[in-house]
Design an enzyme around this catalytic site. Structure first.
Site, PDB file in Angstrom:
ATOM      1  N   HIS A  65     -21.383 -37.006   9.308  1.00  0.00           N
ATOM      2  CA  HIS A  65     -20.111 -36.586   9.890  1.00  0.00           C
ATOM      3  C   HIS A  65     -19.253 -35.895   8.839  1.00  0.00           C
ATOM      4  CE1 HIS A  65     -19.479 -40.607   8.189  1.00  0.00           C
ATOM      5  NE2 HIS A  65     -18.254 -40.218   7.923  1.00  0.00           N
ATOM      6  N   CYS A 207     -12.910 -45.246   4.241  1.00  0.00           N
ATOM      7  CA  CYS A 207     -13.996 -44.444   3.675  1.00  0.00           C
ATOM      8  C   CYS A 207     -13.447 -43.060   3.367  1.00  0.00           C
ATOM      9  CB  CYS A 207     -15.177 -44.368   4.637  1.00  0.00           C
ATOM     10  SG  CYS A 207     -14.859 -43.426   6.146  1.00  0.00           S
TER      11      CYS A 207
END
Length: 697
Positions: A65, A207
């Protein structure tokens, strides 16, 4: 999620053998739907995210992603591989691959939807159903939430497919793996039955992109907490921002779990509690272990340091085991980092003032006494005088924030006072460096003295500023000020006397320093040395020559990497070629850091090449007697450069030298995986092998 995924974005027979090929196959579907505008550019962004941390998860899941400017709207593509694809998970290849594409400025609503998918992936029934479906329409509906896993399983069964037969062994799913790991752990599980209330944990997950792993870790921790009878409340610090945990919830918590790959925002809120601090993937893959670990710490009474013991800014940014030399460098860089904006703003204002008002603008009267709205000379004088005021802050800011790096806020007052005294006695930047270090040392010494409780309240406001300023002032005026001022004058006279070979050698040395660490401490030393010379009223020609050489050399590394990716793109990965496009602008703007991605990937070839080119440019700039009054700006301040034509030639020469070197050095090595050169070599090898087989036949 109705617009994010359709049947056209589902591939139930993904034949790719590598994660790069899988991302390309799914991205091509996005391009066909008009969701991605530049396939290679988008894949470069995916690869850059993958380089930060593998996106494979336990349980046979791969979730590449990224956020990208090449994405028109948030999109999700799904692929199912029969053979499995290695995405870096500990338990082996992934058979379920989700490619998530978010625009660079994706709004909160879309990011929330993407986070909900990340949470669904922690649901074993959801992943089993995806392994069982036989129609792309059903898979898309399941991911969108239009059908439940049970309904999808019924559809699959009606078509003759058994979930049990089609599914991968779900014993490796994250929750099961975590529970199994916890069951096999030697750490005794605290007894819950004796507690008056459930054990309470607050957690933070984050993240680098804040899209997938952040929310998957949160879901995994919450699921493991329910299984263990523990209350887990998670704060997700994702791309959509974060909602702070209620202070009352934090206060009532018995322990803290921090699962993150980027710094936790407002971390001091959790000080004084048993804490487990791990990477975000640990929160996904082994949440039960983390919960057991924090409970064990609570039983042993282990706690993190209280917020009042977090140390100085340098201590908070570094490791407690760092040596004095490392801390000294960080203290000095603390001062330089706060000083640089004053240098840039003041220097550019002064330079533009000269450009608008002419070279005699420094002789103009104060604009308070004489300012004519319709005269360009008045506007030039205004800009020059504003820049001059900004420049007067350089030394005090340098000294103040060196002391701040050492002793936190109590160091600011004596640091600024010492820096101002350095200016008044003509001790310049050398005096500012000394004043900052002395101020920080004096404050640290005062803080070590035991003070009666009744006096502690006025220490930071009255006592420390008073005593430290007096001590620093005495030392600067009476003890060390004159020797430092003499050293500063000697250095200035030496610079003014530089001619011929000596000037060329100095230019080469400064060029090497500017390109050695590409914006790091050595680069900043050279830059500070140059700006110190032009930060005085009426800078000398030698000082302006040094400033010109430093800026020219600092432009070389990113421009050289940009040129190299253009003329020999096959030697670079897709991500590097994409970075090369941005490096043109960064280099032209004198942002040396634009070469860092290339140096990080191949330091032994990129850094020496950049240093040689920088030395060439620095020496040629000095040889051509180019001058510069502005401390920043790159090619955008060429009109303010003395001898601009030869100055640009010096930059071009250094760029060509660096480009040639990096191309030659990269050409001598074995092509890196993912580069066109490597793919070409693999194709040739495959062709030769086929030829040999044909001959043998």
């Amino acid at each position: 999620m109705s617009e994010m995924i359709t049947a056209d974005l589902v591939d139930l027979d993904l034949s790719a053998e590598s994660k790069e090929a899988a991302a390309r196959a799914l991205a091509e579907r996005m391009v066909a739907k008009g969701r991605v505008t530049d396939l290679d550019g988008f894949l470069a962004d995916v690869a850059a995210r993958e380089a930060q941390m593998p996106t494979g998860l336990d349980g046979g899941i791969g979730i590449p992603h990224c956020r990208s400017e090449h994405v028109t709207e948030p999109t999700l593509a799904f692929g199912r591989s029969a053979a499995g694809i290695d995405f870096g998970a500990a338990d082996g290849p992934a058979d379920l691959v989700f490619l998530i594409a978010a625009p660079a400025g994706a709004d909160d609503a879309h990011l929330t939807i993407l986070s909900s998918l990340a949470r669904q992936l922690m649901n074993t029934e959801f992943t089993e159903a995806l392994r069982a479906v036989s129609a792309p329409e059903t898979a898309a509906a399941l991911i969108r939430g239009d059908v439940t896993p049970a309904e999808a399983a019924e559809d699959a069964a009606a078509e003759g497919t058994s979930v049990a037969e089609a599914g991968k062994d779900t014993a490796t799913a994250p929750a099961a793996a975590s529970a199994g790991a916890a069951a096999g752990s030697t750490t005794p599980e605290p007894a819950v039955a004796t507690e008056a209330r459930p054990f309470r944990i607050v957690a933070v997950t984050s993240c680098p992109t804040g899209i997938a792993h952040t929310y998957m870790a949160a879901e995994s921790l919450e699921n493991a907490g329910r299984e263990a009878g523990v209350e887990v409340t998670v704060e997700t610090q994702g791309s959509a921002g974060f909602a702070r945990l209620d202070p009352a919830v934090i206060a009532a918590a018995d322990g803290v779990v921090l699962a993150h790959d980027v710094p936790v925002r407002e971390k001091d809120r959790f000080a004084g509690k048993p804490t487990v601090d791990v990477g975000v993937k640990a929160g996904i893959n082994r949440p039960a272990e983390l919960i057991a670990e924090v409970r064990a710490k609570a039983e042993r009474g282990e706690k993190t340091a209280a917020a009042t013991d977090t140390g100085t800014p340098v201590d908070r940014a570094g490791d407690s085991t760092e040596g004095y030399g490392t801390k000294l460098r960080k203290w000095l860089m603390s001062g330089v980092s706060y000083m640089v904006p004053f240098v840039a703003a003041g220097g550019l204002l002064i330079a533009v003032g000269f450009a608008v008002g002419g070279w005699t603008v420094d002789k103009a009267p104060s604009v308070m006494d004489h300012f004519v709205w319709t005269q360009t000379d008045s506007w030039g004088a205004l800009l020059f005088q504003i820049g001059g005021v900004a420049f007067k802050f350089l030394v005090p800011v340098l000294a103040g924030y060196i002391a701040y790096g050492m002793a936190d806020r109590p160091g600011l007052v004596p640091g600024f006072v010492g820096g101002a005294i350095s200016l008044s006695i003509n001790a310049g930047f050398l005096g500012g460096l000394a004043a900052g270090l002395i101020a920080g040392g004096v404050v640290l010494a005062i803080q070590r003295v035991r003070i009666p409780a009744a006096v502690r309240g006025i220490m930071p406001v009255v006592v420390i500023p008073l005593i430290s300023s007096a001590v620093v002032g005495f030392l600067m005026f009476v003890v060390i000020g004159k020797p430092i001022a003499a050293a500063q004058k000697g250095m200035t006279d030496w610079l003014n006397g530089l001619t011929g070979t000596n000037a060329v050698l100095l230019g080469a040395l400064l060029g090497l320093m500017m390109c050695f660490d590409l914006g790091g401490p050595v680069n900043k030393v050279a830059y500070t040395f140059a700006t110190a010379g032009i930060a005085v009223a009426g800078p000398s020609d030698s000082a302006m020559k040094i400033m010109a050489a430093v800026m020219a050399a600092g432009m070389v590394p990113p421009l050289a990497m940009a040129l190299a990716t253009t003329v020999r793109g096959r030697l670079f990965t897709p991500a590097e070629r994409e970075n090369g496009k941005a490096a043109w602008v960064l280099g032209a703007s004198f942002i040396t850091e634009g070469a860092i991605p290339f140096a990080a990937a191949d330091p032994l070839r990129v850094i020496p090449s950049a240093m040689v080119g920088g030395a060439v440019t620095g020496s040629l700039s000095m040889m051509f007697d180019a001058t510069l009054r502005a401390p920043h700006g790159g090619i955008f301040v060429v009109p303010l450069i003395g001898n601009p034509f030869f100055y640009l030639i010096a930059i071009a020469a250094g760029v060509c030298v660096s480009t040639a070197l990096v191309v030659v050095l990269k050409g001598l090595r074995k092509p890196a995986q993912g580069t066109p050169a490597a793919e070409s070599a693999e194709s040739r090898a495959a062709g030769e092998k086929k030829s040999e087989q044909a001959v043998a036949a």
